[in-house]
Design a protein around this motif. Sequence first.
Motif, mmCIF file in Angstrom:
data_model
loop_
_atom_site.group_PDB
_atom_site.id
_atom_site.type_symbol
_atom_site.label_atom_id
_atom_site.label_comp_id
_atom_site.label_asym_id
_atom_site.label_seq_id
_atom_site.Cartn_x
_atom_site.Cartn_y
_atom_site.Cartn_z
ATOM 1 N N ALA A 124 6.048 6.281 1.570
ATOM 2 C CA ALA A 124 6.833 6.655 2.248
ATOM 3 C C ALA A 124 8.611 5.907 2.282
ATOM 4 C CB ALA A 124 6.433 6.652 3.954
ATOM 5 N N ALA A 125 8.203 4.787 1.993
ATOM 6 C CA ALA A 125 9.386 3.786 1.796
ATOM 7 C C ALA A 125 10.085 4.013 0.599
ATOM 8 C CB ALA A 125 8.943 2.271 1.715
ATOM 9 N N GLU A 126 9.776 4.921 -0.386
ATOM 10 C CA GLU A 126 10.321 5.321 -1.429
ATOM 11 C C GLU A 126 11.509 6.454 -1.444
ATOM 12 O OE1 GLU A 126 7.831 6.360 -4.680
ATOM 13 O OE2 GLU A 126 6.920 4.363 -5.004
ATOM 14 N N VAL A 127 11.402 6.951 -0.242
ATOM 15 C CA VAL A 127 12.451 8.139 -0.033
ATOM 16 C C VAL A 127 13.247 7.616 1.301
ATOM 17 C CG1 VAL A 127 10.938 9.724 -0.524
ATOM 18 C CG2 VAL A 127 10.760 9.271 1.769
ATOM 19 N N MET A 128 14.492 8.167 1.315
ATOM 20 C CA MET A 128 15.604 7.906 2.252
ATOM 21 C C MET A 128 15.539 9.051 3.430
ATOM 22 S SD MET A 128 16.300 4.825 1.431
ATOM 23 C CE MET A 128 17.543 4.434 2.788
#
Length: 308
Positions: free
Chosen positions: A130-134
């Motif tokens: 989840a942290a890989e997407v903005m």
Amino acid sequence: MAAAVGRICGARLLKNTGIVGPQVCQLSTSTQGWTRNRKLLLSTLGAVGGGVGALLFALEQSVQASGNEAHPPHQPWSHDGWFKAFDHASVRRGYEVYKQVCKACHSMQYIAFRNLVNVTHTEEEAKAEAAEVMIKDGPDEEGNYFERPGKLSDYFPSPYPNENAARAANNGAYPPDLSLICSGRKGGEDYLFALLTGYMDPPAGVVLRDGQHYNPYFPGGAISMAQALYDEAAEYTDGTAPTASQLAKDVSAFLRWCSEPELDERRLMTIKALGMFSMLAAVVYYFKRHKWSTLKSRKLAYKPVSKK
């Protein structure tokens, strides 16, 4: 008591046995008391209902057979069966295929990163995904929108801001959302696998417009999506050979899971329910066979008191 029994006999809920006299009655639930018209009506309704069902089934089969697209063959899926579960390793690899290949064009607006927890990823791995997407969020205290790293509660972001932008980037074709695509297509995962691996040159007489490709499993044969899966089109973290058929198989299994994330839990509940109902059925049969036999064979009789 005598008056109550008399009213029941008069309402034809009890019938005379003719054994000990006209006053002796017993409960009757058989169809012998049905009138001829009632039997005829029920028989007609049953025949009409069966005929309508058979007609609808035949029409559906004829419509499928009359289509100009090829019918996808059935594949031996690991989850194909009432008591079988998903191959979670395959579902995880299918997510990797979606992330590396399909995500560029297709959205999954009904799947959140939290849905991956304990299915394809651990909680920490899902947080990292989840942290890989903005994610666009806001407004803030000043009324401005901003972007932040994704969280488990966020849904998969769409690659396009709106439908018009999606059509402009794909020659007027709108890439469908893949969240429920497996349930929304006839054949389910069999259709998806056949579609992803069925690209070929158009046969003689078939003319395609610019930007179209031929796939016999797509209705009409002309599809705007180009072939996306080739050998080594994506990489697997577990070392599985990324052949085109393996990629198609894994992403089809992943999309089936996206359509029914609760499938494993529902089938597990089915097994538990069958076990409980089997024990309850044995108890009910015992009470019906041994405890209610006296009640079923009981007769009600009215013997008036002699006036002598």
